[in-house]
Write a protein that holds these residues in place. Sequence first.
Motif, mmCIF file in Angstrom:
data_model
loop_
_atom_site.group_PDB
_atom_site.id
_atom_site.type_symbol
_atom_site.label_atom_id
_atom_site.label_comp_id
_atom_site.label_asym_id
_atom_site.label_seq_id
_atom_site.Cartn_x
_atom_site.Cartn_y
_atom_site.Cartn_z
ATOM 1 N N ASN A 30 0.828 -1.208 0.000
ATOM 2 C CA ASN A 30 0.000 0.000 0.000
ATOM 3 C C ASN A 30 0.856 1.250 0.000
ATOM 4 O OD1 ASN A 30 -2.361 -1.430 0.001
ATOM 5 N ND2 ASN A 30 -2.796 -1.133 2.175
ATOM 6 N N ASN A 31 2.107 1.097 0.412
ATOM 7 C CA ASN A 31 3.044 2.207 0.503
ATOM 8 C C ASN A 31 3.932 2.272 -0.730
ATOM 9 O OD1 ASN A 31 2.586 2.936 3.492
ATOM 10 N ND2 ASN A 31 2.927 0.734 3.510
ATOM 11 N N VAL A 51 13.148 0.614 0.217
ATOM 12 C CA VAL A 51 12.724 -0.163 -0.943
ATOM 13 C C VAL A 51 11.435 0.429 -1.497
ATOM 14 C CG1 VAL A 51 11.481 -1.862 0.478
ATOM 15 C CG2 VAL A 51 12.215 -2.490 -1.827
ATOM 16 N N ALA A 52 11.374 0.534 -2.809
ATOM 17 C CA ALA A 52 10.115 0.876 -3.463
ATOM 18 C C ALA A 52 9.294 -0.410 -3.489
ATOM 19 C CB ALA A 52 10.371 1.387 -4.874
ATOM 20 N N THR A 53 8.150 -0.413 -2.811
ATOM 21 C CA THR A 53 7.485 -1.685 -2.526
ATOM 22 C C THR A 53 6.895 -2.354 -3.757
ATOM 23 O OG1 THR A 53 5.406 -0.598 -2.015
ATOM 24 C CG2 THR A 53 6.934 -0.935 -0.194
ATOM 25 N N THR A 54 6.634 -1.584 -4.799
ATOM 26 C CA THR A 54 6.253 -2.207 -6.076
ATOM 27 C C THR A 54 7.352 -1.878 -7.079
ATOM 28 O OG1 THR A 54 4.972 -0.249 -6.681
ATOM 29 C CG2 THR A 54 3.801 -2.045 -5.611
ATOM 30 N N GLY A 55 7.930 -2.886 -7.663
ATOM 31 C CA GLY A 55 9.067 -2.668 -8.546
ATOM 32 C C GLY A 55 10.391 -3.012 -7.897
ATOM 33 N N SER A 56 10.452 -2.920 -6.538
ATOM 34 C CA SER A 56 11.598 -3.389 -5.758
ATOM 35 C C SER A 56 12.893 -2.635 -5.986
ATOM 36 C CB SER A 56 11.834 -4.892 -6.002
ATOM 37 O OG SER A 56 10.739 -5.631 -5.545
ATOM 38 N N TYR A 101 2.877 8.085 -0.130
ATOM 39 C CA TYR A 101 2.816 8.838 -1.380
ATOM 40 C C TYR A 101 4.148 9.013 -2.085
ATOM 41 C CZ TYR A 101 -1.641 9.884 0.766
ATOM 42 O OH TYR A 101 -2.869 9.775 1.355
ATOM 43 N N GLY A 102 5.238 8.604 -1.432
ATOM 44 C CA GLY A 102 6.536 8.718 -2.074
ATOM 45 C C GLY A 102 7.072 10.137 -2.047
#
Length: 124
Positions: A30-31, A51-56, A101-102
């Motif tokens: 979600n983050n 870590v970017a949680t989607t894309g890693s 939101y990054g």
Amino acid sequence: QGPLVESGGGSVQAGESLRLSCQASTYITNNVYAGWFRQAPGKEREAVAIVATTGSNTYYADSVKGRFTISQDNAKNAVYLQMNNLNPEDTAVYYCAASLYGGTWYSPAIYNAWGRGTQVTVSS
């Protein structure tokens, strides 16, 4: 976002290793970002590994590159920090953090959720 709970801190000798764990109560994905900050006495809180949680994609402070590794387990909603070849300069309270939101990955201001912290002490 729910609470973040860290574990795995402790006291070690220089050159030894520790593994920190961060358990989230909701989906870690979600983050945008999740990871680790640290704060030593008298110093500002600094980003250690994110870590970017989607894309890693992963991001590291220069001081820990090659020694620390961040990883995530989406099935467990957890983020880990493997810390090898620790030195006394790594002594700090380590905090897990998550950003909905990054933004600028190393800026504490973009992180919405924080754990209570776990102490890491490295003696020479």
